[in-house]
Design an enzyme around this catalytic site. Structure first.
Site, PDB file in Angstrom:
ATOM      1  N   ARG A 145       5.018  -8.121  11.141  1.00 31.04           N
ATOM      2  CA  ARG A 145       5.245  -9.323  11.928  1.00 31.04           C
ATOM      3  C   ARG A 145       3.883  -9.874  12.334  1.00 31.04           C
ATOM      4  O   ARG A 145       2.888  -9.144  12.355  1.00 31.04           O
ATOM      5  CB  ARG A 145       6.087  -9.015  13.165  1.00 31.04           C
ATOM      6  CG  ARG A 145       7.475  -8.463  12.846  1.00 31.04           C
ATOM      7  CD  ARG A 145       8.236  -8.136  14.122  1.00 31.04           C
ATOM      8  NE  ARG A 145       9.590  -7.646  13.853  1.00 31.04           N
ATOM      9  CZ  ARG A 145       9.918  -6.368  13.707  1.00 31.04           C
ATOM     10  NH1 ARG A 145       8.963  -5.438  13.832  1.00 31.04           N
ATOM     11  NH2 ARG A 145      11.160  -6.006  13.455  1.00 31.04           N
ATOM     12  N   LYS A 170       8.520  -4.140  17.799  1.00 37.19           N
ATOM     13  CA  LYS A 170       9.740  -4.725  18.359  1.00 37.19           C
ATOM     14  C   LYS A 170      10.659  -3.617  18.855  1.00 37.19           C
ATOM     15  O   LYS A 170      10.916  -2.651  18.152  1.00 37.19           O
ATOM     16  CB  LYS A 170      10.446  -5.571  17.299  1.00 37.19           C
ATOM     17  CG  LYS A 170      11.574  -6.426  17.848  1.00 37.19           C
ATOM     18  CD  LYS A 170      12.101  -7.372  16.791  1.00 37.19           C
ATOM     19  CE  LYS A 170      13.195  -8.264  17.356  1.00 37.19           C
ATOM     20  NZ  LYS A 170      13.718  -9.214  16.344  1.00 37.19           N
ATOM     21  N   HIS A 276       6.115 -15.498   8.668  1.00 40.08           N
ATOM     22  CA  HIS A 276       7.211 -14.540   8.498  1.00 40.08           C
ATOM     23  C   HIS A 276       7.738 -14.543   7.064  1.00 40.08           C
ATOM     24  O   HIS A 276       8.386 -13.574   6.645  1.00 40.08           O
ATOM     25  CB  HIS A 276       8.346 -14.858   9.468  1.00 40.08           C
ATOM     26  CG  HIS A 276       9.108 -13.652   9.923  1.00 40.08           C
ATOM     27  ND1 HIS A 276       8.561 -12.675  10.732  1.00 40.08           N
ATOM     28  CD2 HIS A 276      10.381 -13.238   9.658  1.00 40.08           C
ATOM     29  CE1 HIS A 276       9.460 -11.736  10.958  1.00 40.08           C
ATOM     30  NE2 HIS A 276      10.560 -12.051  10.318  1.00 40.08           N
ATOM     31  N   ARG A 279       6.629 -11.520   5.228  1.00 36.98           N
ATOM     32  CA  ARG A 279       7.393 -10.307   5.537  1.00 36.98           C
ATOM     33  C   ARG A 279       8.703 -10.284   4.735  1.00 36.98           C
ATOM     34  O   ARG A 279       9.085  -9.243   4.199  1.00 36.98           O
ATOM     35  CB  ARG A 279       7.665 -10.252   7.039  1.00 36.98           C
ATOM     36  CG  ARG A 279       8.485  -9.055   7.512  1.00 36.98           C
ATOM     37  CD  ARG A 279       8.502  -9.036   9.040  1.00 36.98           C
ATOM     38  NE  ARG A 279       9.597  -8.260   9.595  1.00 36.98           N
ATOM     39  CZ  ARG A 279       9.549  -6.966   9.883  1.00 36.98           C
ATOM     40  NH1 ARG A 279       8.439  -6.286   9.622  1.00 36.98           N
ATOM     41  NH2 ARG A 279      10.580  -6.355  10.416  1.00 36.98           N
ATOM     42  N   HIS A 302      13.391  -1.942  11.101  1.00 39.36           N
ATOM     43  CA  HIS A 302      14.708  -2.449  11.469  1.00 39.36           C
ATOM     44  C   HIS A 302      15.549  -1.343  12.099  1.00 39.36           C
ATOM     45  O   HIS A 302      15.603  -0.228  11.576  1.00 39.36           O
ATOM     46  CB  HIS A 302      15.456  -2.991  10.242  1.00 39.36           C
ATOM     47  CG  HIS A 302      14.931  -4.307   9.774  1.00 39.36           C
ATOM     48  ND1 HIS A 302      15.209  -4.823   8.526  1.00 39.36           N
ATOM     49  CD2 HIS A 302      14.137  -5.234  10.387  1.00 39.36           C
ATOM     50  CE1 HIS A 302      14.614  -5.999   8.393  1.00 39.36           C
ATOM     51  NE2 HIS A 302      13.962  -6.262   9.507  1.00 39.36           N
ATOM     52  N   TYR A 311      18.229  -8.970   2.566  1.00 38.89           N
ATOM     53  CA  TYR A 311      17.315  -9.223   1.451  1.00 38.89           C
ATOM     54  C   TYR A 311      17.967  -8.980   0.098  1.00 38.89           C
ATOM     55  O   TYR A 311      17.455  -9.442  -0.921  1.00 38.89           O
ATOM     56  CB  TYR A 311      16.056  -8.361   1.619  1.00 38.89           C
ATOM     57  CG  TYR A 311      15.285  -8.709   2.860  1.00 38.89           C
ATOM     58  CD1 TYR A 311      14.633  -9.928   2.982  1.00 38.89           C
ATOM     59  CD2 TYR A 311      15.225  -7.826   3.932  1.00 38.89           C
ATOM     60  CE1 TYR A 311      13.943 -10.266   4.137  1.00 38.89           C
ATOM     61  CE2 TYR A 311      14.537  -8.152   5.095  1.00 38.89           C
ATOM     62  CZ  TYR A 311      13.906  -9.379   5.180  1.00 38.89           C
ATOM     63  OH  TYR A 311      13.241  -9.710   6.326  1.00 38.89           O
TER      64      TYR A 311
END
Length: 332
Positions: A145, A170, A276, A279, A302, A311
């Protein structure tokens, strides 16, 4: 001993100060603190400065409806406003009202992420130079990120193992990701330039950086030590009023946020490209190479595999159209 008179007692902090103190107690990020305080302030102003204790489900719904209908904000923005208001009532005012659970969050639409092809990534990176090129290469090559990249410190890079440690990402989680082998040489050269700059700062009485949490009290000199320096330091100093230290911040995120779209435009791309996007492309390209999706999930940090699954929806777009199995049968 006499009990303290009302004048002896310290005044109760203002509401927004209570919100800030509560968030800092829970080690929330500065961005979360800023966003929550902003939404709570707007919520109160929307209702003509009435105290939140005097408001209820009706007023919360009216505010969220105003955001969706009049302001036309995205579902994610509306949900962030709701999260801030719920935090105010539950954690700060400690009001446990039944209507809190009845507030419905806006449904976020599922969108396919914008992913670049390998030649497109190459073309965009070719239009960037210096630290911007190096930082953008890490966004794609390591799946970082934007702030994860800019908040890297010297000690977070391990050239021997080929890994980068992401600290307090995150959700407050640490994780490991790839340090691309092709970036080892340019990164070492960049770090040498940063080291020389840091030595000059030390000679001038500067050379300090912000440290996480209360680490500056545990190790007062760590803020000037080399391992704690930013990988991408800002070009200017600032004076921290609390410590009176002359510090460097890390490179501001707007530097890359402005540079990447311009680079994409110069590269002749018609699609919208942001930081982003690199990423997204990192994750998709790893899956195309045949890497296990759970490995990609770990590298991205994640929490849920479902987040990474998005994805898979763009794989066929990059691989080409799927052929029917009938077309592989020998002609009759």
């Amino acid at each position: 001993m006499d009990s303290p008179t009302p004048s002896d007692r310290s005044p109760k902090p203002r509401l927004l100060d209570q919100v800030r103190n509560s968030l800092r107690l829970r080690h929330a990020s500065r961005r979360t603190e800023k966003a929550y305080c902003s939404w709570i302030r707007r919520f109160i102003r929307f209702h003509h400065l009435r105290h939140p204790r005097d408001l209820g489900a009706k007023e919360v719904t009216e505010f969220l409806t105003y955001l969706a209908v009049a302001r036309k904000v995205a579902a994610s923005t509306q949900n962030q406003a709701l999260s801030a208001i719920l935090y105010l009532y539950r954690e700060v005012l400690e009001v446990d009202l039944p209507w809190l659970n009845s507030i419905v969050r806006a449904k976020r639409p599922k969108r396919i992420p914008n992913v670049l092809t390998v030649p497109e990534v190459t073309a965009v990176l070719a239009k960037l130079q210096g630290e911007k090129h190096l930082a953008a290469s890490l966004l794609y090559g390591s799946g970082l990120r934007l702030l994860e990249c800019l908040q890297l410190r010297i000690k977070d890079l391990n050239f021997e193992s080929g890994q980068i440690t992401i600290r307090h990402g995150k959700g407050g989680k640490d994780r490991l990701t790839i340090l691309p082998a092709s970036l080892h040489a340019p990164l070492r050269a960049h770090i040498e330039q940063v080291r020389k700059q840091h030595e000059q700062d030390l000679q001038s009485g500067a050379g300090w950086v912000e440290l996480p949490f209360a680490f500056n009290r545990k190790s007062p000199s760590a803020g000037q030590s080399w391992p704690w320096q930013w990988l991408f330091p800002a070009h200017r100093h600032y004076l921290d009023l609390e410590t009176n230290q002359l510090r460097r911040h890390h490179l501001h995120e707007t530097v890359l946020q402005k540079a990447v779209p311009i680079a994409a435009q110069l590269a002749g791309l018609n699609s919208r490209v942001t930081c982003h996007t690199f990423r997204h492309s990192f994750a998709t390209h790893l899956l195309i190479q045949g890497n296990d999706i759970r490995v990609v999930q770990e590298l991205l940090g994640h929490k849920s595999l479902e987040t990474t699954m998005i994805y898979t929806h763009v794989l066929n777009q990059l691989r080409g159209p799927i052929q029917s199995p009938l077309d592989f049968l020998p002609p009759t």
